[in-house]
Scaffold this motif. Structure first.
Motif, PDB file in Angstrom:
ATOM      1  N   ALA A  26       0.836  -1.197   0.000  1.00  9.63           N
ATOM      2  CA  ALA A  26       0.000   0.000   0.000  1.00  9.63           C
ATOM      3  C   ALA A  26       0.873   1.250   0.000  1.00  9.63           C
ATOM      4  CB  ALA A  26      -0.911  -0.007   1.212  1.00  9.63           C
ATOM      5  N   LYS A  27       0.789   1.983  -1.070  1.00  5.90           N
ATOM      6  CA  LYS A  27       1.419   3.295  -1.105  1.00  5.90           C
ATOM      7  C   LYS A  27       0.463   4.253  -0.414  1.00  5.90           C
ATOM      8  CE  LYS A  27       3.847   2.886  -5.495  1.00  5.90           C
ATOM      9  NZ  LYS A  27       4.029   3.473  -6.823  1.00  5.90           N
ATOM     10  N   GLN A  28       1.043   5.253   0.215  1.00  8.35           N
ATOM     11  CA  GLN A  28       0.222   6.276   0.859  1.00  8.35           C
ATOM     12  C   GLN A  28       0.582   7.620   0.251  1.00  8.35           C
ATOM     13  OE1 GLN A  28       0.770   6.135   5.098  1.00  8.35           O
ATOM     14  NE2 GLN A  28       0.621   3.921   5.150  1.00  8.35           N
ATOM     15  N   ALA A  29      -0.403   8.455   0.082  1.00 13.27           N
ATOM     16  CA  ALA A  29      -0.127   9.810  -0.388  1.00 13.27           C
ATOM     17  C   ALA A  29       0.689  10.529   0.686  1.00 13.27           C
ATOM     18  CB  ALA A  29      -1.434  10.548  -0.649  1.00 13.27           C
ATOM     19  N   PHE A  30       1.686  11.264   0.266  1.00 13.39           N
ATOM     20  CA  PHE A  30       2.534  11.993   1.199  1.00 13.39           C
ATOM     21  C   PHE A  30       1.748  13.095   1.883  1.00 13.39           C
ATOM     22  CE2 PHE A  30       5.180  15.466   2.501  1.00 13.39           C
ATOM     23  CZ  PHE A  30       6.243  14.834   3.131  1.00 13.39           C
ATOM     24  N   THR A  31       1.886  13.140   3.206  1.00 15.28           N
ATOM     25  CA  THR A  31       1.409  14.270   4.001  1.00 15.28           C
ATOM     26  C   THR A  31       2.525  14.624   4.970  1.00 15.28           C
ATOM     27  OG1 THR A  31       0.405  12.953   5.767  1.00 15.28           O
ATOM     28  CG2 THR A  31      -1.025  13.547   3.889  1.00 15.28           C
ATOM     29  N   GLU A  32       2.604  15.877   5.297  1.00 17.16           N
ATOM     30  CA  GLU A  32       3.616  16.311   6.257  1.00 17.16           C
ATOM     31  C   GLU A  32       3.425  15.599   7.591  1.00 17.16           C
ATOM     32  OE1 GLU A  32       5.502  20.422   8.112  1.00 17.16           O
ATOM     33  OE2 GLU A  32       3.659  20.527   6.930  1.00 17.16           O
ATOM     34  N   GLN A  33       2.187  15.498   8.034  1.00 17.33           N
ATOM     35  CA  GLN A  33       1.896  14.840   9.310  1.00 17.33           C
ATOM     36  C   GLN A  33       2.304  13.367   9.278  1.00 17.33           C
ATOM     37  OE1 GLN A  33      -2.260  14.774  10.378  1.00 17.33           O
ATOM     38  NE2 GLN A  33      -1.847  14.075  12.448  1.00 17.33           N
ATOM     39  N   GLY A  34       1.984  12.665   8.203  1.00 19.84           N
ATOM     40  CA  GLY A  34       2.357  11.255   8.094  1.00 19.84           C
ATOM     41  C   GLY A  34       3.863  11.064   8.103  1.00 19.84           C
ATOM     42  N   PHE A  35       4.574  11.939   7.414  1.00 25.78           N
ATOM     43  CA  PHE A  35       6.035  11.861   7.372  1.00 25.78           C
ATOM     44  C   PHE A  35       6.622  12.143   8.760  1.00 25.78           C
ATOM     45  CE2 PHE A  35      10.194  13.916   6.078  1.00 25.78           C
ATOM     46  CZ  PHE A  35      10.834  12.717   5.789  1.00 25.78           C
ATOM     47  N   GLU A  36       6.121  13.185   9.416  1.00 24.60           N
ATOM     48  CA  GLU A  36       6.630  13.531  10.751  1.00 24.60           C
ATOM     49  C   GLU A  36       6.353  12.414  11.763  1.00 24.60           C
ATOM     50  OE1 GLU A  36       4.915  17.367  11.566  1.00 24.60           O
ATOM     51  OE2 GLU A  36       6.485  18.413  10.428  1.00 24.60           O
ATOM     52  N   GLN A  37       5.192  11.794  11.675  1.00 22.28           N
ATOM     53  CA  GLN A  37       4.869  10.682  12.582  1.00 22.28           C
ATOM     54  C   GLN A  37       5.795   9.500  12.344  1.00 22.28           C
ATOM     55  OE1 GLN A  37       0.693  10.013  11.804  1.00 22.28           O
ATOM     56  NE2 GLN A  37       0.047  11.490  13.361  1.00 22.28           N
ATOM     57  N   ALA A  38       6.057   9.198  11.092  1.00 23.14           N
ATOM     58  CA  ALA A  38       6.963   8.087  10.766  1.00 23.14           C
ATOM     59  C   ALA A  38       8.372   8.392  11.265  1.00 23.14           C
ATOM     60  CB  ALA A  38       6.961   7.826   9.263  1.00 23.14           C
ATOM     61  N   GLN A  39       8.811   9.635  11.108  1.00 23.13           N
ATOM     62  CA  GLN A  39      10.136  10.017  11.597  1.00 23.13           C
ATOM     63  C   GLN A  39      10.204   9.902  13.114  1.00 23.13           C
ATOM     64  OE1 GLN A  39      10.585  13.925   9.603  1.00 23.13           O
ATOM     65  NE2 GLN A  39      12.454  13.050   8.744  1.00 23.13           N
ATOM     66  N   ALA A  40       9.178  10.384  13.803  1.00 31.25           N
ATOM     67  CA  ALA A  40       9.155  10.332  15.266  1.00 31.25           C
ATOM     68  C   ALA A  40       9.176   8.896  15.773  1.00 31.25           C
ATOM     69  CB  ALA A  40       7.920  11.074  15.798  1.00 31.25           C
ATOM     70  N   ALA A  41       8.573   7.980  15.002  1.00 31.20           N
ATOM     71  CA  ALA A  41       8.542   6.559  15.380  1.00 31.20           C
ATOM     72  C   ALA A  41       9.781   5.815  14.886  1.00 31.20           C
ATOM     73  CB  ALA A  41       7.288   5.901  14.819  1.00 31.20           C
ATOM     74  N   ASN A  42      10.720   6.543  14.264  1.00 28.22           N
ATOM     75  CA  ASN A  42      11.960   5.965  13.737  1.00 28.22           C
ATOM     76  C   ASN A  42      11.688   4.852  12.712  1.00 28.22           C
ATOM     77  OD1 ASN A  42      14.787   6.331  13.748  1.00 28.22           O
ATOM     78  ND2 ASN A  42      15.035   4.405  14.862  1.00 28.22           N
ATOM     79  N   GLU A  43      10.627   5.031  11.927  1.00 27.20           N
ATOM     80  CA  GLU A  43      10.260   4.052  10.908  1.00 27.20           C
ATOM     81  C   GLU A  43      11.112   4.229   9.657  1.00 27.20           C
ATOM     82  OE1 GLU A  43       5.644   3.001  11.204  1.00 27.20           O
ATOM     83  OE2 GLU A  43       5.986   5.110  10.731  1.00 27.20           O
TER      84      GLU A  43
END
Length: 136
Positions: A26-43
């Motif tokens: 599943a590709k997800q459309a880029f959102t700033e919030q989604g990217f920041e959450q992934a970064q914060a979770a060290n994904e």
């Protein structure tokens, strides 16, 4: 009797076509919030700067489909930046063109690639990052 089985066959064929049309991941459309959450979770996050009209992007997408088919338990998140509609993010990621791939773990950029379609090279970079993340 034969006429009754035709609708069943047609439904089965339609289901088969629908199942084969689904991506392996599943590709997800880029959102700033989604990217920041992934970064914060060290994904692990793969940023895919994509354009629907781009033949190289389509080749990369097939390679990514193959990757997720081969590694269905992959934890890699794919966020797609629309090259034509998200110009601020294209600039943010310093993507010189569509078909740019960027791999992040948390805030660290691990890989930057433009127009790479070689399956072995893409697989190697993604597997290397996933194995390093699993070892942590």
């Amino acid at each position: 009797m034969m006429l009754n089985t035709i609708p069943t066959i047609i439904r089965a064929l339609m289901l088969l076509v629908a199942m084969t049309a689904l991506p392996a991941f599943a590709k997800q459309a880029f959102t700033e919030q989604g990217f920041e959450q992934a970064q914060a979770a060290n994904e692990l996050v793969l940023i895919d700067v994509y354009a629907t009209w781009c033949p190289t992007c389509k080749k990369q997408s097939k390679v990514l489909d193959a990757y997720f088919s081969e590694y269905p338990d992959s934890k890699l998140k794919v966020l797609v930046v629309d090259f034509d509609k998200q110009k601020d993010w294209v600039s943010f990621f310093k993507a010189p063109r569509q078909s740019t791939l960027l791999l992040y773990r948390g805030e660290e950029q691990l890989w930057f690639s433009v127009a790479e379609t070689n399956k072995e090279r893409i697989f190697a970079r993604l597997r290397e990052a996933e194995q390093a993340s699993a070892a942590e």
